[in-house]
Design an enzyme around this catalytic site. Sequence first.
Site, PDB file in Angstrom:
ATOM      1  N   ASP A 296       0.866  -1.174   0.000  1.00 12.15           N
ATOM      2  CA  ASP A 296       0.000   0.000   0.000  1.00 12.15           C
ATOM      3  C   ASP A 296       0.908   1.232   0.000  1.00 12.15           C
ATOM      4  O   ASP A 296       2.129   1.129   0.151  1.00 12.15           O
ATOM      5  CB  ASP A 296      -0.973  -0.001   1.184  1.00 12.15           C
TER       6      ASP A 296
HETATM    7  C1  BGC Z   1      -5.019   3.230  -0.078  1.00 13.35           C
HETATM    8  C2  BGC Z   1      -5.125   2.209  -1.171  1.00 13.35           C
HETATM    9  C3  BGC Z   1      -4.980   2.877  -2.508  1.00 13.35           C
HETATM   10  C4  BGC Z   1      -3.626   3.543  -2.534  1.00 13.35           C
HETATM   11  C5  BGC Z   1      -3.287   4.194  -3.860  1.00 13.35           C
HETATM   12  C6  BGC Z   1      -3.774   4.077  -0.210  1.00 13.35           C
HETATM   13  O1  BGC Z   1      -3.785   5.156   0.640  1.00 13.35           O
HETATM   14  O2  BGC Z   1      -5.068   2.587   1.173  1.00 13.35           O
HETATM   15  O3  BGC Z   1      -6.343   1.524  -1.081  1.00 13.35           O
HETATM   16  O4  BGC Z   1      -5.159   1.976  -3.538  1.00 13.35           O
HETATM   17  O5  BGC Z   1      -3.590   4.536  -1.530  1.00 13.35           O
HETATM   18  O6  BGC Z   1      -3.985   5.341  -4.064  1.00 13.35           O
END
Ligand code: BGC
Length: 760
Positions: A296
């Site tokens: 993530d």
């Molecule tokens: C989120 C993810 C997301 C990623 C990319 C993160 O803050 O938890 O679910 O896909 O950002 O934007």
Amino acid sequence: MKKIIMGISIFAALITMLSFSINIEKDHMDKSLSAKERTEVLLAKMTLEEKIGQMNQYNGFWNVTGPTPIQGDAAKKYKDLRKGYVGSMLNVRGVDEVRAVQKIAVEESRLGVPLIIGFDVIHGYETLSPIPLAEAASWDLEAIKTSASMAALEASAVGINWTFAPMVDIARDARWGRVMEGAGEDTFLGSKIAYARVKGFQGDDLSKDHTIVACAKHFAGYGFAEAGRDYNTVDVGTSTLYNIIFPPFQASIDAGVKTFMNSFNELNGVPATGNKFLQRDILKGKWNFDGFVVSDWGSISEMIEHGHAMDLKHAAEIAANAGSDMDMESNAYVDELANLVREGKVEEALIDDAATRILQVKFELGLFDDPYKYCNKEREEKLLGHQKIQKASLDMAKKSIVLLKNENSLLPLKKKGQHIAVIGVLASDKTSPLGSWRIAAKDGTAVSVLEGLSQYDGNKISYSKGADLILGTPDFITEVKINTTDKKGFSDAKKTAERADVVIMVLGEHGFQSGEGRSRTDIGLPGVQQELLEEVYKVNPNIVLVLNNGRPLTLSWADRHIPAILECWQLGTQSGNAIAEVLYGDYNPSGKLPMSFPRNVGQLPLYYNYKNTGRPTLPAPDVVFWSHYQDEKNSALYPFGHGLSYTQFEYENLVVKPKANGISVKIDVKNIGKLTGKEVVQLYIRDVHASITRPVKELKGFELVSLAPNEVKTVSFTLTEKELGFYNNNGAFTVEPGLFRLFVGGSSKTVIETSFDFKG
Ligand code: BGC
């Protein structure tokens, strides 16, 4: 013996050299080879740094169609891109932008490996469908699949070929803002929806230009953040992990999902990103997942704050060894991994494995054969906001609406001769219905409730906003500011309501009050809205409460006083049109709640499939020693699976029989009302005694049936070992014969019941 071993080693070395030279001679651009072979051939040509480059993902770092950055972070990223040290980028969108970065990767780097372009296409790209929690309320798997395929169609037209969706985290705590992004509290429903969404995004052939790679996230346990506070610690037992959290991820694999995202949270003391048990033992081991895992955002470096890694280098070592294949924005792999390999702290074989997984997905997408296949300007212009995408979004929006209450059949509204007062600032809002995951959708592009209603011209509509909900203009990054004091508009709202036959009050949360980083401890109507509701009620109690929200709310007062309540979530671009059609009865609502609505926030986490405990009932009048609260009931206000229709359904003739490999269940469902309507027929079981205690009810089947007035349909289910068994605390699937209860009905509460003996 020594000689034999030496002989074997020399032979093995020769084989390796031979296959290396064969691979060198073969061309990875040769389309007659399989994706797997092409990946092997390419890998053999890559340096360690280039392989690690595939594991590196950067955020869109500068306007690539503008001047080249010459200094700072962006300049370094630009150089990396030219060197072939970037495998993927996210948040680059639009044909021109994507083409520009792809051109650098393909035409300027040594081996010309194309980028995979990721984006959070959560419930649409520019045209938005309802938030995922709302879509789950439809229980309509075909519609959900179509919605995902429309999102893929629009996103693929702007250069995107990978979405960070679906989020398949089960969530039982409405305080957690991200409940809006999932399918709710139930594992069975959540697994079916996970499957449908993956199929919708990926289709059956990734090489087509309208399908994109899906990503099951967040592996694992993110939905179990303590106290519903986003990113918080997760501590769950084996039984919950295997029986509640894992199944939707497994269903995503069954649907062919190509990528997983790990998670911000720690799970039982080990951050998910550095969790070997999750990523190597379970995902890539037991489940044999052959795609790749992306971290993530910055979650590799966050292991330092977690107190698990000493520094970025250590974090890279832990994450790579644990099976995180791609680093989203931590700069950990690109900066540290090569040295870690040289120092023997990460085996090169693991780098090869990660790069292989990533490259193979790129081959399957067809990116090597045409790196610009998603970069067609004409296609972009034609498909953005296309009518067929809008149509699917409207269809999904109508199906997502849940009628919570409808006393004296106040709904549907009469189409003529009525004076209708519309109250609430959300009624005119054209941005809030887009929700918080709407990076590419433009502000003000949703159809408001007022606009939707204005298409029906038989009634007189008067509008008064009552009070502001949000101060200023909210956005994706900043904390929203709620109006908690300004009630100047109340008197106008009351005057407007006083004169009306019916009052429609559009209240709830702004779209930016749920989503990532948006947890709340008070889940009642925010700001001064509860007061507004009570004030308007004093002058005209004939109220239809239209709710807009991204999570279950506490609605006890409204439930006691307001005759009709319609749950309309954040429904996306077509929101107002869908709401108007349902209010006027041109669409008969059929949605059912995918999450329990509590009476009081203190009940959270609250879910229908709870365990019985040793003290489930009152032992004697007024005795306190049972599992309860002194000041509130245990049950939900609106339970999981609840949802009314403008017609009514009756259930009868429940027949349960053993059959060859399981249990057959049949039930007659009759429409006893005056309108055609759809009902979600739900089947629950309870395994009465088991080596691992089972919930008091577990959803194990559902079917959406459409019935004309007086029509009866027999709905059949088959329960096999898959539905009757469970995972024990060693993670082994177990089926235990014995007594089961079985319940069928239109919600987790209103059911008819029988029991059967499962002989195994
Ligand atoms: C989120 C993810 C997301 C990623 C990319 C993160 O803050 O938890 O679910 O896909 O950002 O934007």
